[in-house]
Scaffold this active site. Structure first.
Site, PDB file in Angstrom:
ATOM      1  N   ASP A 142       6.459   1.127   6.246  1.00  0.00           N
ATOM      2  CA  ASP A 142       5.041   0.767   6.136  1.00  0.00           C
ATOM      3  C   ASP A 142       4.316   1.742   5.226  1.00  0.00           C
ATOM      4  O   ASP A 142       3.867   2.772   5.680  1.00  0.00           O
ATOM      5  CB  ASP A 142       4.406   0.757   7.529  1.00  0.00           C
ATOM      6  CG  ASP A 142       2.954   0.351   7.532  1.00  0.00           C
ATOM      7  OD1 ASP A 142       2.506  -0.219   6.521  1.00  0.00           O
ATOM      8  OD2 ASP A 142       2.267   0.616   8.526  1.00  0.00           O
ATOM      9  N   HIS A 185       0.855  -1.196   0.000  1.00  0.00           N
ATOM     10  CA  HIS A 185       0.000   0.000   0.000  1.00  0.00           C
ATOM     11  C   HIS A 185       0.878   1.229   0.000  1.00  0.00           C
ATOM     12  O   HIS A 185       1.925   1.262   0.644  1.00  0.00           O
ATOM     13  CB  HIS A 185      -1.012  -0.001   1.144  1.00  0.00           C
ATOM     14  CG  HIS A 185      -0.431  -0.004   2.519  1.00  0.00           C
ATOM     15  ND1 HIS A 185      -0.075   1.155   3.179  1.00  0.00           N
ATOM     16  CD2 HIS A 185      -0.153  -1.015   3.375  1.00  0.00           C
ATOM     17  CE1 HIS A 185       0.388   0.847   4.377  1.00  0.00           C
ATOM     18  NE2 HIS A 185       0.364  -0.465   4.522  1.00  0.00           N
ATOM     19  N   GLU A 215      -5.155   1.539   2.868  1.00  0.00           N
ATOM     20  CA  GLU A 215      -4.941   0.501   3.880  1.00  0.00           C
ATOM     21  C   GLU A 215      -4.948   1.087   5.280  1.00  0.00           C
ATOM     22  O   GLU A 215      -5.523   0.532   6.206  1.00  0.00           O
ATOM     23  CB  GLU A 215      -3.621  -0.240   3.615  1.00  0.00           C
ATOM     24  CG  GLU A 215      -3.529  -1.598   4.298  1.00  0.00           C
ATOM     25  CD  GLU A 215      -3.125  -1.545   5.766  1.00  0.00           C
ATOM     26  OE1 GLU A 215      -3.463  -2.474   6.509  1.00  0.00           O
ATOM     27  OE2 GLU A 215      -2.477  -0.564   6.171  1.00  0.00           O
ATOM     28  N   GLU A 216      -4.297   2.228   5.442  1.00  0.00           N
ATOM     29  CA  GLU A 216      -4.197   2.829   6.774  1.00  0.00           C
ATOM     30  C   GLU A 216      -5.507   3.480   7.203  1.00  0.00           C
ATOM     31  O   GLU A 216      -5.624   3.956   8.326  1.00  0.00           O
ATOM     32  CB  GLU A 216      -3.061   3.862   6.806  1.00  0.00           C
ATOM     33  CG  GLU A 216      -1.685   3.315   6.442  1.00  0.00           C
ATOM     34  CD  GLU A 216      -1.119   2.319   7.457  1.00  0.00           C
ATOM     35  OE1 GLU A 216      -1.834   1.929   8.398  1.00  0.00           O
ATOM     36  OE2 GLU A 216       0.042   1.915   7.277  1.00  0.00           O
ATOM     37  N   ASP A 223      -0.366   4.332   0.656  1.00  0.00           N
ATOM     38  CA  ASP A 223      -0.806   5.352   1.613  1.00  0.00           C
ATOM     39  C   ASP A 223      -0.066   5.147   2.937  1.00  0.00           C
ATOM     40  O   ASP A 223       0.463   4.064   3.202  1.00  0.00           O
ATOM     41  CB  ASP A 223      -2.327   5.311   1.829  1.00  0.00           C
ATOM     42  CG  ASP A 223      -2.803   4.019   2.473  1.00  0.00           C
ATOM     43  OD1 ASP A 223      -2.328   2.943   2.074  1.00  0.00           O
ATOM     44  OD2 ASP A 223      -3.648   4.074   3.389  1.00  0.00           O
TER      45      ASP A 223
HETATM   46 ZN   LIG Z   1       0.994  -1.321   6.319  1.00  0.00          ZN
END
Ligand SMILES: [Zn+2]
Length: 454
Positions: free
Chosen positions: A130, A97, A161-162, A99
């Site tokens: 991340d 991801h 995702e976040e 984002d």
């Molecule tokens: Zn992540």
């Protein structure tokens, strides 16, 4: 010659290619960190979209085909690109991801969160681990094969995702004609520690509720009326306090809770990782991995209340809170949500009524570790890292794994990644170990070869 020695020589070309590519991959990771793709509510969605557009252009330049945004109304776009499979080879969906989490308190960052800084073999910046690290891992693995890997690859980089992956189901549905994975590789996990690779095989789920407690229609003077009817904050803190017992165990009835055998995390490491303040005690019972991965946990995420600096002598009429419950693998998500809501309603003190205004949820999951894909990847890990991988659980959720499982029941799902416990993802001073990024990309490149040859 041992089998290991043979396979090592077989993959020396990939090892050399990834090593030679590291300056470019590091620059690429830095360029991605500079793009502030924060997907949390209240942040500029245009910046998230710009990041997606930039990545699409970059993938096109790197020789990927069909690079495009995958979009549904209202959500952030996902990024797609592919390289078709050679005749007879499997196709891997490579997930990451793009984002990121909000940077959090600026004062706690030693350097600008959106300006990449390289120090002691690590790259610092929001999203470096991340999950822009995961994204770069996939690109590095493809590049190690000169851009033409021996398997088909379909990149799928999510933009929400976040923020709970809210549009993901709709995106996968709308674009199901594009996605044909034989194996799904989720590059959003992490290593057990620096230099020790890991497969994530269980993930806690999450349910969250936001709610309001009102005790008065408007604020009144606390000197004149205090002591007769409760202010909303006092009622709220009493309610929130019912979520744990004195030992810190979750008190909400009806939740799945299991003990994990075999893996231990020392109290010393746990204290370091969590940055707990000296003197603060552990809460809950059971081993630390169990409390992190297979038992429920409740956190109070937010309280709407007047700021202390603006406090005046009045009875606060209304308070809002957001409560998050992590649920164990094996727990039904909706029943956990109902249990939490029921507990809050039943424990609201002094005749107050809980008004829910938002809820969110993501399923917990368990992954099959006994597949050809895990076997191949484990070999690749061992070769690239020089040590065998461990199988771990995770306390956090990746809500869409269940969605992928449902859509592609025959495709094994692997959850791997580039981060390590000192990456401080979601926290200030997030960083990615560059040695691990190299090893992760090399593992993936070797895994392509192993999976291609069946
Ligand atoms: Zn992540």
């Amino acid at each position: 010659m041992t089998e290991r020695g043979y396979s090592r020589r077989m993959n020396d070309d990939l090892r050399a290619n990834v090593a030679a590519d590291m300056p470019r991959l590091t620059r690429l990771l830095g360029d991605l960190v500079r793009l502030p793709s924060v997907s949390a509510p209240g942040y500029d969605k245009a910046k998230v979209r710009d990041t997606a557009t930039t990545i699409v252009a970059m993938l096109g330049e790197q020789g990927f085909e069909n690079a495009q945004l995958l979009e549904v109304k209202g959500g952030n776009p996902a990024v797609f690109a592919e390289i078709p499979a050679p005749e007879g080879a499997p196709t891997l969906l490579l997930y990451a991801h793009y984002d990121v989490q909000p940077p959090g308190p600026a004062a706690e960052w030693e350097t600008d969160p959106f300006e990449p800084v390289q120090r002691d073999g690590r790259l610092y910046g929001r999203g470096s681990a991340d999950d822009k690290g995961g994204l770069v891992m996939h690109l590095g693995a493809v590049a190690a094969h000169g851009g033409r890997p021996p398997v088909g690859v379909q990149l799928f980089f999510e933009g929400e995702e976040e923020a709970g992956s809210e549009s993901l189901g709709a995106i996968l549905d709308k674009y199901s004609h594009l996605l044909e994975p034989d194996v799904i590789v989720i590059g959003d996990g992490g290593n057990w520690e620096v230099g020790v690779p890991a497969f994530l095989t269980s993930l806690r789920g999450i349910v969250g509720v936001s709610f309001e407690l009102r005790t008065l229609q408007a604020a009144v003077h606390s000197g004149q009326y205090g002591g007769v009817y409760p202010d909303a904050l006092t009622a709220m803190v009493r309610l929130l306090a019912t979520l744990h017992d004195d030992a810190g165990n979750v008190t909400v009835p009806g939740l799945v809770s299991e003990e994990i055998e075999g893996l231990e995390i020392s109290e010393e490491l746990a204290r370091k990782l969590t940055r707990v303040v000296d003197g603060v005690e552990e809460i809950g019972t059971g081993s630390i991995p169990s409390r992190m991965w297979s038992r429920p946990a409740i956190s109070i995420l937010a309280l709407d209340a007047p700021p202390v600096s603006e406090a005046i002598n009045q009875l606060v009429p209304v308070a809002r809170a957001k409560v998050s419950l992590r649920i164990a693998p094996g727990q039904d998500t909706m029943s956990a949500l109902e249990s939490l809501k029921k507990h809050l309603v039943e424990n609201a003190p002094w005749g107050t009524k809980v008004e829910f205004f938002h809820e969110e949820y993501g399923d917990a999951s368990k992954l099959d570790a006994d597949t050809f894909a895990v076997e191949a990847w484990a070999k690749a890990f061992t070769e690239a890292f020089g040590t065998e991988p461990v199988f771990v659980g995770a306390g956090g959720s990746i809500p869409f794994i269940a969605t992928f499982k449902e859509l592609y029941p025959d495709a094994p799902i692997l959850v791997i990644g580039t981060s390590d416990p000192t990456s401080w993802y979601h926290a200030p001073n997030e960083s990615q170990d560059l040695g691990d990024l190299e090893k992760a990309a090399l593992s993936e490149a070797i895994a392509f070869r192993l999976l291609a040859s069946g």
